[in-house]
Enzyme design. Sequence first.
Site, short mmCIF file in Angstrom:
data_model
loop_
_atom_site.label_atom_id
_atom_site.label_comp_id
_atom_site.label_asym_id
_atom_site.label_seq_id
_atom_site.Cartn_x
_atom_site.Cartn_y
_atom_site.Cartn_z
N SER A 7 0.72 -1.47 -0.32
CA SER A 7 -0.28 -0.35 0.39
C SER A 7 0.37 1.30 -0.09
CB SER A 7 -1.18 0.04 0.86
OG SER A 7 -1.28 1.30 1.14
N HIS A 32 -0.73 -0.98 -4.02
CA HIS A 32 -2.44 -0.97 -3.52
C HIS A 32 -2.42 0.61 -3.24
CE1 HIS A 32 -6.31 -2.01 -1.43
NE2 HIS A 32 -5.94 -1.51 -0.26
N ASP A 34 -4.70 4.34 -2.37
CA ASP A 34 -5.49 3.93 -0.31
C ASP A 34 -6.71 5.07 -1.37
OD1 ASP A 34 -6.10 1.78 1.02
OD2 ASP A 34 -3.99 2.10 1.04
N MET A 36 -9.16 8.65 -0.67
CA MET A 36 -10.25 8.24 1.00
C MET A 36 -10.28 9.74 0.43
SD MET A 36 -7.45 7.08 3.67
CE MET A 36 -7.04 5.41 3.87
N HIS A 65 -7.98 0.85 -4.25
CA HIS A 65 -9.42 0.99 -2.92
C HIS A 65 -9.65 2.19 -2.48
CE1 HIS A 65 -9.42 -0.38 1.55
NE2 HIS A 65 -10.57 -0.25 1.02
N MET A 67 -11.68 4.31 -1.33
CA MET A 67 -12.62 4.32 0.13
C MET A 67 -13.26 5.37 0.35
SD MET A 67 -9.92 2.90 2.98
CE MET A 67 -8.34 3.20 1.38
N MET A 136 -11.56 -6.54 5.17
CA MET A 136 -10.48 -5.17 5.77
C MET A 136 -10.24 -6.20 7.30
SD MET A 136 -10.02 -2.47 3.89
CE MET A 136 -9.06 -1.96 5.45
N GLY A 141 -9.29 3.82 7.06
CA GLY A 141 -8.64 5.31 6.92
C GLY A 141 -6.85 5.57 7.37
N PHE A 142 -6.66 4.60 8.21
CA PHE A 142 -5.31 5.20 8.20
C PHE A 142 -4.31 3.93 8.32
CE2 PHE A 142 -8.40 7.24 11.17
CZ PHE A 142 -8.02 8.90 10.76
N GLY A 143 -3.08 4.04 8.07
CA GLY A 143 -2.00 2.76 7.70
C GLY A 143 -1.17 2.67 9.81
N GLY A 144 -0.91 1.98 9.38
CA GLY A 144 -0.29 1.33 10.97
C GLY A 144 -1.40 1.45 12.46
N ASP A 174 -6.92 -6.71 4.28
CA ASP A 174 -5.72 -5.47 4.62
C ASP A 174 -6.33 -4.97 6.00
OD1 ASP A 174 -5.21 -2.99 3.98
OD2 ASP A 174 -6.71 -2.28 2.10
N GLY A 175 -4.97 -3.98 6.43
CA GLY A 175 -4.72 -4.04 7.34
C GLY A 175 -4.37 -4.59 8.65
N GLY A 176 -3.40 -4.07 9.39
CA GLY A 176 -1.81 -4.17 10.65
C GLY A 176 -1.41 -5.54 9.67
N GLY A 196 1.03 -1.72 4.10
CA GLY A 196 1.53 -0.75 3.97
C GLY A 196 2.79 -0.10 5.17
C1 DX5 Z 1 -6.20 1.04 5.45
C2 DX5 Z 1 -5.29 1.37 3.95
C3 DX5 Z 1 -4.83 0.10 3.59
C4 DX5 Z 1 -3.51 0.82 4.66
C5 DX5 Z 1 -2.68 -0.40 4.94
O1 DX5 Z 1 -7.63 2.04 5.15
O2 DX5 Z 1 -6.86 0.35 3.55
O3 DX5 Z 1 -4.65 0.26 2.82
O4 DX5 Z 1 -2.69 1.76 3.78
O5 DX5 Z 1 -1.85 0.34 6.29
P1 DX5 Z 1 -0.87 -0.81 6.93
O6 DX5 Z 1 -0.94 -2.49 5.90
O7 DX5 Z 1 -0.15 -0.36 7.48
O8 DX5 Z 1 -1.97 -1.15 8.20
ZN ZN Z 2 -6.45 -0.35 1.51
#
Ligand code: DX5
Ligand code: ZN
Length: 215
Positions: A7, A32, A34, A36, A65, A67, A136, A141-144, A174-176, A196
């Site tokens: 991502s 990927h 994202d 938003m 993706h 959002m 998901m 909404g956020f990475g990390g 997707d996520g974490g 990501g």
């Molecule tokens: C979150 C995004 C993800 C995000 C994943 O809303 O859809 O694609 O970038 O990031 P990580 O891998 O850091 O959770």
């Molecule tokens: Zn995503």
Amino acid sequence: MTQVSPSLLSANFSCLDREMEMLNASEASMIHLDVMDGVFVPNISFGFPVINSLKNLTDKPLDVHLMITDPGRYVTQVRDCGASIMNVHQEACLHLHRVVQHIKDCGMKAAVTLNPATPVSSLVDIISDLDMVLLMSVNPGFGGQKFIEHSLTKLRELKTLIAATGSHALIEIDGGINLETGRKAVEAGADILVAGNYVFANPSPKDAIAALAAL
Ligand code: DX5
Ligand code: ZN
């Protein structure tokens, strides 16, 4: 081999060309992106002009993706900016079947995304039409953010639904995602891992991608 979709949200936006060079030289199966809108999710990222520029920097498929609310309004624009896969949220589409058909008519792969609280059973009547389902494993909404463990149960349910219906849909999560959660997700049925923070916070993003691809 597990497919990896890094991502770009966690990349260094001041040198996207170099980040794309790294991804091109990596084992990433796709990239990927994202998008938003600050309404469907409480954050704003980037949109079509950015994706349009990125498409000229890679031959890898763009896994977009969205959002955003009512993504069905943007199917042709997403196609025109070079997407191979268009992910729309189930929660954002009033007429999901129509949107999925439109995506496919435009020559893209159709993927439906589920938020953590949306049940797998909500896909029963559309699963045969899908090329991919994006689960998901954090609230979008956020990475990390931290991986939600219940996603593993949903992965197993989705795998069962796909087998029962003869659908050819691939499962993306997707996520974490890191080495530990990625391994659990692959064991539970994931075909494609989005990552990501784990990739871009690593001193060697290319090695991080290779490690996930080896799961
Ligand atoms: C979150 C995004 C993800 C995000 C994943 O809303 O859809 O694609 O970038 O990031 P990580 O891998 O850091 O959770
Ligand atoms: Zn995503």
